[in-house]
Motif scaffolding. Sequence first.
Motif, mmCIF file in Angstrom:
data_model
loop_
_atom_site.group_PDB
_atom_site.id
_atom_site.type_symbol
_atom_site.label_atom_id
_atom_site.label_comp_id
_atom_site.label_asym_id
_atom_site.label_seq_id
_atom_site.Cartn_x
_atom_site.Cartn_y
_atom_site.Cartn_z
ATOM 1 N N ALA A 243 7.380 44.296 9.249
ATOM 2 C CA ALA A 243 8.668 44.924 9.558
ATOM 3 C C ALA A 243 8.782 45.227 11.048
ATOM 4 O O ALA A 243 9.876 45.163 11.630
ATOM 5 C CB ALA A 243 8.836 46.205 8.747
ATOM 6 N N PRO A 301 5.253 53.333 3.491
ATOM 7 C CA PRO A 301 5.689 52.018 3.001
ATOM 8 C C PRO A 301 4.998 51.601 1.705
ATOM 9 O O PRO A 301 4.608 50.441 1.544
ATOM 10 C CB PRO A 301 5.291 51.105 4.160
ATOM 11 N N VAL A 323 10.844 57.940 6.049
ATOM 12 C CA VAL A 323 11.297 56.802 5.248
ATOM 13 C C VAL A 323 10.230 56.518 4.201
ATOM 14 O O VAL A 323 9.039 56.434 4.524
ATOM 15 C CB VAL A 323 11.528 55.554 6.125
ATOM 16 N N THR A 325 9.473 54.354 0.182
ATOM 17 C CA THR A 325 9.948 53.282 -0.685
ATOM 18 C C THR A 325 10.342 53.837 -2.048
ATOM 19 O O THR A 325 9.855 54.882 -2.475
ATOM 20 C CB THR A 325 8.868 52.201 -0.866
ATOM 21 N N TRP A 341 17.313 57.155 3.460
ATOM 22 C CA TRP A 341 15.947 57.024 3.971
ATOM 23 C C TRP A 341 14.992 56.437 2.928
ATOM 24 O O TRP A 341 13.794 56.362 3.156
ATOM 25 C CB TRP A 341 15.414 58.382 4.441
ATOM 26 N N ALA A 343 13.825 53.160 1.158
ATOM 27 C CA ALA A 343 13.878 51.695 1.163
ATOM 28 C C ALA A 343 13.823 51.201 -0.280
ATOM 29 O O ALA A 343 13.037 51.716 -1.080
ATOM 30 C CB ALA A 343 12.709 51.125 1.959
ATOM 31 N N ALA A 350 13.429 45.031 3.884
ATOM 32 C CA ALA A 350 13.941 46.324 3.413
ATOM 33 C C ALA A 350 13.420 47.465 4.274
ATOM 34 O O ALA A 350 14.166 48.395 4.622
ATOM 35 C CB ALA A 350 13.553 46.532 1.955
ATOM 36 N N LEU A 351 12.145 47.405 4.630
ATOM 37 C CA LEU A 351 11.575 48.454 5.475
ATOM 38 C C LEU A 351 12.245 48.479 6.842
ATOM 39 O O LEU A 351 12.621 49.548 7.345
ATOM 40 C CB LEU A 351 10.064 48.240 5.638
ATOM 41 N N THR A 353 15.204 47.385 7.787
ATOM 42 C CA THR A 353 16.598 47.835 7.716
ATOM 43 C C THR A 353 16.677 49.351 7.534
ATOM 44 O O THR A 353 17.467 50.037 8.202
ATOM 45 C CB THR A 353 17.320 47.131 6.551
ATOM 46 N N THR A 354 15.866 49.884 6.639
ATOM 47 C CA THR A 354 15.892 51.328 6.374
ATOM 48 C C THR A 354 15.388 52.111 7.579
ATOM 49 O O THR A 354 15.947 53.159 7.939
ATOM 50 C CB THR A 354 15.043 51.659 5.134
#
Length: 399
Positions: A243, A301, A323, A325, A341, A343, A350-351, A353-354
């Motif tokens: 990411a 993550p 953030v 998941t 916040w 993902a 996804a990570l 973008t979030t």
Amino acid sequence: MRILICATSSMPDAIGGSDRVVWQLSRGLAVRGHDVQLVIRRLAPDLPATSIIDGVTIHRYADPWHTFATLYMPSVACAVRALRAAAHDRTPHVVHAHHGISGLAAARAAIGPPMYTFYGPWHQEFLHEVQHRTEMPSLKRWTRRLWAPAKATLARRIERAAVRHARRVVVLSRYSQSQLADVHAVSGARVSIVPGGVDLQQFVPRLERREARSRLGLAGEGPLLFTVRRLVPRMGLEPLLHALVRLPDARLVIGGSGWLRPRLEASASALGVASRVRFAGRIDDAELPVFYQAADLVVLPSVALEGFGLITLEALACGTPVVATANSGATDVVGPLEPSWIAPDASPAALATTIAGALSASCAPEVNKRCRLHAEQYSWERMVARHEDLYRELVSARV
């Protein structure tokens, strides 16, 4: 009340997330005037068999079998003997077990009404690591995969017996609650959600971000991401490095230790992000608040099997956004604060973008205050008080 808590390990001897929960619960109950005994395995020969710390009487027992591949049952027998010895002079009102071996031992010792805290499916965590660990000789890897299914089956049976014998089962999140139902078919009124906690005096937003970075030698341009994890595949650090490729201005500090570190360092080099990644190793508790305050954003993550994630609360208490998941217990904490916040999964896309969206929001002046106020709902004192209520219910039901 006389409360006997048993676990495979606990602070101050060990430093994992569940170790912290066990210790904060034990010492918090002692502060509230309860007679608390903690029975744990002796992790090192120089540790005393018995000691009293912060009002908690700690009994450490020897378990010569714990290093053997599949011999869990002798370890259960060692724990049973230790529990009965601790309860010999003063029968406990409640026996609260953490971790599978201690849970089955509490049921077999039959010294008081058993309660069990389920952190996550033990056998799945074991299998996930076995399947993803390739940094070992091929013969050892082959033999490990040969006996791993048998070991996982036994672990599952031990944990299932522990949760089914318990009169009350505690989980830290809705995510763990669903795992408990799926894996062990235990649900309903017998299950209580009691979130983890945070030391609101230790984790405080005292420093400006620039000062915190200066202390840590992290001065520089660009947003700073921070995570502190056990370096194993299910913690999602490899997707996070991928990411980072999509976040060209961001830097990343990874705290923690584990066998995956050489692979992560190689991945960072191969991806061309090594100059923007710092591996900080194990970070002392006293330094953790400084790292949280140095970061623009803390990232969890998690790929799988993250039952709660105490660092979520620690970061928020320091005023730093988090953030996480969607497939983790951290969503119980982060979701009500800011759903954006979360993902949707641990994929690099996804990570990235979030994280990008959260970094934009983290510049708003009220965000740090919102994070701190939200974390204040999760003090260790509140967690201890909730357990105290559950113990009283258990004792009342027995009368």
